[in-house]
Write an enzyme that holds these catalytic residues in place. Structure first.
Site, PDB file in Angstrom:
ATOM      1  N   HIS A   6      83.471 -47.855  17.733  1.00  0.00           N
ATOM      2  CA  HIS A   6      82.516 -47.090  18.537  1.00  0.00           C
ATOM      3  C   HIS A   6      81.786 -47.986  19.539  1.00  0.00           C
ATOM      4  CE1 HIS A   6      78.433 -45.013  18.797  1.00  0.00           C
ATOM      5  NE2 HIS A   6      79.275 -44.136  19.316  1.00  0.00           N
ATOM      6  N   ASP A  35      82.241 -45.149  26.755  1.00  0.00           N
ATOM      7  CA  ASP A  35      81.523 -44.129  27.537  1.00  0.00           C
ATOM      8  C   ASP A  35      81.659 -44.446  29.026  1.00  0.00           C
ATOM      9  OD1 ASP A  35      79.979 -42.925  25.127  1.00  0.00           O
ATOM     10  OD2 ASP A  35      79.546 -45.072  25.025  1.00  0.00           O
ATOM     11  N   HIS A  48      76.930 -46.602  28.272  1.00  0.00           N
ATOM     12  CA  HIS A  48      76.534 -45.405  27.524  1.00  0.00           C
ATOM     13  C   HIS A  48      75.444 -44.588  28.215  1.00  0.00           C
ATOM     14  CE1 HIS A  48      74.316 -43.094  24.455  1.00  0.00           C
ATOM     15  NE2 HIS A  48      75.504 -42.931  23.885  1.00  0.00           N
TER      16      HIS A  48
HETATM   17  O1  G3P Z   1      82.091 -40.141  20.381  1.00  0.00           O
HETATM   18  C1  G3P Z   1      81.164 -40.216  19.385  1.00  0.00           C
HETATM   19  C2  G3P Z   1      79.847 -40.758  19.843  1.00  0.00           C
HETATM   20  O2  G3P Z   1      80.089 -41.825  20.695  1.00  0.00           O
HETATM   21  C3  G3P Z   1      78.979 -39.744  20.529  1.00  0.00           C
HETATM   22  O3  G3P Z   1      77.664 -40.145  20.679  1.00  0.00           O
HETATM   23  O4  G3P Z   1      75.739 -41.117  21.811  1.00  0.00           O
HETATM   24  O5  G3P Z   1      77.314 -42.618  20.660  1.00  0.00           O
HETATM   25  O6  G3P Z   1      77.957 -41.512  22.781  1.00  0.00           O
HETATM   26  P1  G3P Z   1      77.154 -41.395  21.518  1.00  0.00           P
HETATM   27 CA    CA Z   2      80.137 -42.271  22.973  1.00  0.00          CA
END
Ligand code: G3P
Ligand code: CA
Length: 241
Positions: A6, A35, A48
């Site tokens: 992640h 992201d 992000h």
């Molecule tokens: O894709 C899962 C997760 O990345 C979504 O939340 O805020 O970490 O982008 P966030």
């Molecule tokens: Ca994400």
């Protein structure tokens, strides 16, 4: 169960940087989640937040800087007391790197706060230019971005991200909208919800799985993938089964 790092291996490395992505590869992740947003001069960049403040030593909105200007910010300001410089990656340079690996990339289109016209189109052009169409999964909390992705490139798999409240009859709903995967928060799912998705042919990829309890439950419930900040731990667990 597929392991996605992640924002890269962001538990120990600066999120959404090439060093975090390289560590995800070293951790034997199956994939990387990242992201994307758009710079002032129309480049797809990996970050992000809509602002650079939290993760870099700069200040202001991503969309108010050119790629060259964004590149001057240190995206590792909170890592090792900011003693190393790691820039915001462009999606182009990421694609050039990832195509040399076997990693799958989950590209999250960040279009819920600022809607960037052309972001989907520019992302798809880079995916095509680097010939990684068979190793990407597109996701977004903004399902209009997924509809646009499907309109432009129907064969690319899309995962509908949903906030902590979850979705009722998620498998039915996601199939109805023409998407391929459900991306729920861990707190919103259980075995029955995973089963309902599978009954409709919808894969379930869960965020963000950072505890052993969550990892074990996702495995037990038959989840197809998890997003974790700690891919080394997840890999050791999955390989031990
Ligand atoms: O894709 C899962 C997760 O990345 C979504 O939340 O805020 O970490 O982008 P966030
Ligand atoms: Ca994400």
């Amino acid at each position: 169960m597929r392991i996605y790092a992640h924002r890269g291996a962001s538990g120990f490395y600066p999120e959404n940087t090439m060093v975090a992505f390289d560590q995800a590869l070293k951790a034997k992740s199956d994939g990387i989640e990242l992201d994307i947003q758009l710079s002032k001069d129309g480049h797809v960049v990996i970050i992000h937040d809509e602002r650079v403040d939290r993760t870099t030593d700069g200040s202001g909105r991503v969309c108010d800087y050119t790629l060259a200007e964004l590149k001057r910010f240190n995206a590792a300001k909170t890592w090792k007391d900011g003693s190393e410089f790691h820039p915001i990656p462009s999606f182009d340079e990421y694609c050039a790197w990832v195509r040399t690996t076997n990693l799958v990339t989950n590209i999250e289109i960040k279009s819920s706060v600022i809607y960037y016209p052309q972001l989907e189109k520019k992302m798809l052009a880079l995916i095509k230019a680097h010939k990684i169409e068979d190793r990407v999964l597109i996701s977004s909390f903004n399902h209009l971005s997924l509809l646009e992705t499907k309109r432009l490139s129907p064969s690319l798999p899309c995962g509908a991200l949903v906030p902590e409240s979850g979705l009722v009859n998620a498998g039915y709903a996601i199939k109805h909208f023409g998407f391929d995967c459900y991306h729920p928060a861990y707190v919103s799912i259980d075995q029955a919800k995973v089963a309902e998705c599978h009954e409709h042919g919808i894969a379930v990829n869960v965020w963000t799985v950072n505890t052993m309890e969550a990892l074990e439950n996702c495995r037990r419930w038959g989840c197809d993938g998890i997003f974790t900040n700690y891919p080394t731990v997840a890999r050791a667990y999955v390989d031990s089964l």
